[in-house]
Design a protein around this motif. Structure first.
Motif, short mmCIF file in Angstrom:
data_model
loop_
_atom_site.label_atom_id
_atom_site.label_comp_id
_atom_site.label_asym_id
_atom_site.label_seq_id
_atom_site.Cartn_x
_atom_site.Cartn_y
_atom_site.Cartn_z
N ILE A 40 0.85 -1.21 0.00
CA ILE A 40 0.00 0.00 0.00
C ILE A 40 0.87 1.25 0.00
N ILE A 41 1.85 1.29 0.91
CA ILE A 41 2.67 2.49 1.05
C ILE A 41 3.52 2.71 -0.21
N GLY A 42 3.85 1.61 -0.90
CA GLY A 42 4.60 1.73 -2.15
C GLY A 42 3.80 2.51 -3.19
N ARG A 43 2.52 2.18 -3.28
CA ARG A 43 1.66 2.88 -4.25
C ARG A 43 1.45 4.33 -3.84
N VAL A 44 1.36 4.55 -2.50
CA VAL A 44 1.20 5.93 -2.02
C VAL A 44 2.44 6.75 -2.34
N ASN A 45 3.62 6.16 -2.13
CA ASN A 45 4.86 6.86 -2.44
C ASN A 45 4.95 7.21 -3.92
N GLU A 46 4.39 6.34 -4.73
CA GLU A 46 4.47 6.55 -6.18
C GLU A 46 3.51 7.63 -6.66
N HIS A 47 2.29 7.63 -6.10
CA HIS A 47 1.26 8.55 -6.61
C HIS A 47 0.88 9.65 -5.63
N GLU A 48 1.54 9.72 -4.45
CA GLU A 48 1.22 10.71 -3.41
C GLU A 48 -0.10 10.42 -2.71
N ILE A 49 -0.99 9.74 -3.41
CA ILE A 49 -2.30 9.44 -2.83
C ILE A 49 -2.80 8.11 -3.37
N GLU A 50 -3.50 7.38 -2.55
CA GLU A 50 -4.08 6.10 -2.97
C GLU A 50 -5.47 6.00 -2.35
N ARG A 51 -6.46 5.75 -3.20
CA ARG A 51 -7.84 5.72 -2.69
C ARG A 51 -8.44 4.33 -2.86
N ASP A 52 -9.49 4.12 -2.09
CA ASP A 52 -10.33 2.92 -2.25
C ASP A 52 -9.52 1.62 -2.23
N VAL A 53 -8.57 1.56 -1.30
CA VAL A 53 -7.84 0.30 -1.12
C VAL A 53 -8.65 -0.52 -0.12
N GLU A 54 -9.15 -1.63 -0.57
CA GLU A 54 -9.97 -2.45 0.32
C GLU A 54 -9.09 -3.46 1.04
N VAL A 55 -9.17 -3.42 2.37
CA VAL A 55 -8.28 -4.23 3.19
C VAL A 55 -9.11 -5.01 4.20
N TRP A 56 -8.67 -6.21 4.46
CA TRP A 56 -9.31 -7.07 5.46
C TRP A 56 -8.63 -6.76 6.80
N LEU A 57 -9.28 -5.91 7.62
CA LEU A 57 -8.66 -5.43 8.86
C LEU A 57 -9.06 -6.32 10.02
N ARG A 58 -8.09 -6.47 10.95
CA ARG A 58 -8.36 -7.36 12.09
C ARG A 58 -8.36 -6.57 13.39
N PRO A 59 -9.52 -6.03 13.80
CA PRO A 59 -9.57 -5.26 15.04
C PRO A 59 -9.37 -6.17 16.25
N LYS A 60 -8.91 -5.55 17.34
CA LYS A 60 -8.67 -6.31 18.56
C LYS A 60 -10.01 -6.77 19.16
N GLY A 61 -10.11 -8.05 19.43
CA GLY A 61 -11.29 -8.59 20.09
C GLY A 61 -12.54 -8.61 19.24
#
Lengths: 578, 121
Positions: free
Chosen positions: A281-302
């Protein structure tokens, strides 16, 4: 616009220049005043010397003449004293007038006259102690002549010195006035510059205060937006992913307290599956300054993992480049998408079932209909005797009903195919004249008694159009014309082809009312006067679909009881869809 | 007298069609399945064949393919009689070399027009 610092620098420089000029002016004026004072003093001194010299020379004359008149030697010491003073003052006068040519010449003349007088008086004192009356008179005359000369010279010198005195005093006064004026001007200038500087600094200060207030307002707004936003926001270091700040929505989303979030990375918090995921993700942000609509499977605590949409942008934060992440819980949206997908799949399945059912029904109905039709045909062949006419009538009725039912099946099937997108236009070169003649011939067998179907074509014979679709369109229109026209009437098919193909089908049938014309192409619509013939109300609806597929247009002109004219227009250029 | 081979799995249609053809003066051989239809066509060499498409085991396409592969039967005029209204089926049949195509239900006029067309070739 001139930068403020430069402007203030210019003002201060102007003030310094004015002060320096004031200093120079003062020094110069002091020097001039000094010189002028010296000159005035010198003139005063010259006048004094002249006046003293005049007194001493008069005393010298008085003492010498007293001696000559009385012969009393007591006068001689006074004479010599006055003589001595006269010579010393004369010497002083010569010295004082050395810079003034005219006065120097006069002083020289005076010196000569005084010295001549002294010389003459001295010689008289030594040569004659008791002069005759004549000698005495001569001496008096002679002395008077010298004295007159000396008096005039002294008077002219004094006059000249007084003139010089007046001139120098006046010049000094002018100089003082000029100095005063310039001084006042410079002081005024300095004052004006100081006032401008003051107000400029004040204005600049006020502007800075205003900007600072605006900055504060923006900062407050940003703080409010950041911390109170319902969207999870976090600022992190770019490379390490260490979270520097975050809002409460973010904490709530990931199930951590703020204190345990700050200073830790996404991986340390267990939010992402791997470092590679973050690096991607950060690679794409570094390349384009901005990255939108990246869908991620997030694992919240508990909590169970959730789908989130991440938008990440680089920004300057506390003097360094950081990554601002906005995280939105997509669980509800994903669930809704899943519901929609399921509903769509279900809908597609239903549509497919419907289509399959209609296809199957069409096929399965046709088999018994064929039996009915063929049996009717055989009954017709075997009918004889007194009931043969009635038998034939019913056989015809059976045959007509089977054909009607078949037509209904065909229309349902066509509509299903159209709605499924299974029909597409495939244009080809077509001899329109022959095509219409063949079509017309096939219709003549279906025409009512006395109905005449004619074809008229003009223009080029070859057109570029889908044969099957055009056949379906004309079949429907001509069938309608046959069905809704009386016996012994004319049905005309006309065509003209050039860069366009214009077709028309006209009849002298029952016509269509204006109100009904507006709804002619609607699904299942039947005109109010069409009840005399069975139908589904799908024929013209399907025909309109076919015309749209050919990118053509259709126009209906009709009058109740007078007939109907349906005209169509299609482009006729190879390569352009008809 | 011309001989017609009717291959049709529906009893009623097969019987009616045979009767209509016989009344019209044709000699008719009626078969109720594709496999036997192929064998009969090769042995009997009819003047034309009327064949249904949708039949169990050996369908109309299989029958046509088999006959087209047999030099003795390849030239026999072949007409499909089908309940299918699918345009692509008709196109497929034409690409396989069928000579005529009649959609069910049909009347005598359509039937004999199709037969006359293939026999005239």
């Amino acid at each position: 616009m001139l930068p403020f610092k430069l402007f203030v620098g210019f003002l201060f420089a102007s003030i310094v220049v004015a002060i320096v000029a004031l200093g120079f002016l003062s020094v110069d004026n002091s020097r001039k005043s000094n010189v002028s004072g010296q000159l005035i003093q010198q003139t005063h001194e010259v006048i004094g010397v002249i006046q003293e010299l005049s007194a001493f020379y008069k005393e010298m004359q008085l003492e010498s003449n007293s001696y000559f008149v009385t012969g009393d030697s007591a006068y001689l010491p006074h004479y010599f004293e006055a003589r001595k003073n006269s010579l010393s003052h004369l010497k002083k006068l010569l010295m004082l007038t050395r810079d003034n040519t005219v006065q120097r010449m006069r002083a020289d003349t005076l010196s000569t006259s005084i010295k001549n007088l002294i010389s003459y008086t001295d010689s008289a004192l030594m040569t004659s102690n008791s002069p005759s009356v004549n000698q005495f008179k001569f001496r008096l005359r002679q002395n008077r002549a010298y004295r007159e000369n000396i008096r005039m010279t002294l008077a002219s010198m004094e006059h000249e010195e007084e003139r010089l005195m007046s001139e120098r005093v006046e010049a000094n006064a002018k100089n003082i006035t000029a100095f005063d004026r310039t001084f006042a001007l410079l002081l005024g200038g300095i004052g004006a510059f100081l006032v401008i500087t003051f107000f400029s600094i004040r204005y600049n200060f006020n502007s800075r205060v205003k900007v600072q207030e605006e900055l504060k307002a923006v900062n407050d707004l940003f703080i409010n937006l950041f911390y109170e936003s319902p969207m999870g926001l976090a600022i992190s270091e770019i490379d390490s992913g260490v979270i520097l700040d975050c809002n409460s929505a973010y904490c709530e989303l990931i199930g951590h307290k703020r204190d345990s979030v700050i200073g830790r990375t996404y991986i340390e918090l267990g939010l992402l599956e791997s470092v590679q995921q973050y690096n991607s993700i950060i690679g794409r942000v570094n390349e384009h300054e901005i990255e939108r609509d990246v869908e991620v499977w997030l694992r919240p605590k508990g909590k169970d993992p959730i789908w989130v949409s991440v938008a990440m942008q680089l920004l300057d934060y506390k003097g360094r480049r950081r990554a601002l992440s906005a995280i939105l819980d997509m669980t509800a949206q994903k669930n809704a998408e899943e519901d929609i997908r399921r509903a769509l799949a279900s809908e597609l399945e239903l549509s497919k079932l419907k289509s399959n059912f209609i296809t199957l029904a069409s096929h399965e109905f046709r088999t018994p209909l064929t039996s009915i039709m063929s049996s009717a045909s055989l009954i017709d062949k075997y009918s004889s005797g007194e009931n043969s006419d009635n038998i034939k009538k019913h056989v015809t009725r059976i045959s007509t009903s089977v054909k009607s039912l078949t037509a209904i099946l065909d229309e349902f099937l066509s509509l299903t195919k159209i709605e499924e997108g299974k029909i597409e236009a495939r244009p080809e070169s077509l001899d329109i004249s022959k095509f219409l003649e063949d079509l017309c011939a096939s219709f003549r067998g279906l025409a009512k008694s006395g109905q005449a179907i004619t074809v008229q074509h003009s223009g080029q014979s070859s057109v570029y159009i889908d044969r099957t679709l055009l056949s379906n369109i004309l079949t429907n229109l001509v069938s309608n014309a046959i069905k809704y026209s009386p016996e012994n009437s004319n049905i005309n098919i006309e065509s003209h082809a050039n860069h366009e193909l214009n077709l028309s089908v006209s009849d002298n049938g029952i016509g269509i009312s204006k109100e009904d014309q507006e709804h002619l192409f609607e699904r299942f619509f039947r005109a109010s006067n069409a009840d005399i013939v069975q139908g589904t109300g799908l024929g013209l609806h399907i025909t309109k679909h076919y015309i749209d597929m050919l990118h053509g247009s259709i126009k209906v002109e009709s009058e109740l009881g007078r007939g109907t004219n349906v005209s169509m227009k299609f482009s006729n250029v190879k390569g352009i869809p008809t | 007298m011309k001989t017609a081979l009717v291959i049709e799995d529906s009893f009623e249609i097969r019987e009616n069609l045979s009767e209509i053809l016989e009344l019209a003066g044709y000699n008719v051989i009626a078969i109720d399945n594709g496999k036997q239809g192929v064998a009969t066509a090769i042995t009997e060499k009819p003047d034309f064949i009327l064949c249904d498409i949708l039949m169990p085991q050996v369908n109309g396409y299989d029958v046509l393919r088999e006959l087209k592969n047999d030099p003795a039967a390849a030239t026999i005029p072949f007409i499909f009689v089908t309940a299918s209204a699918e345009k692509r089926e008709m196109e497929h049949a034409l690409t396989m070399g069928v000579d005529g195509y009649i959609r069910k239900p049909f009347d005598d006029k359509e039937l004999f027009a199709a037969i006359d067309r293939v026999l005239a070739r």
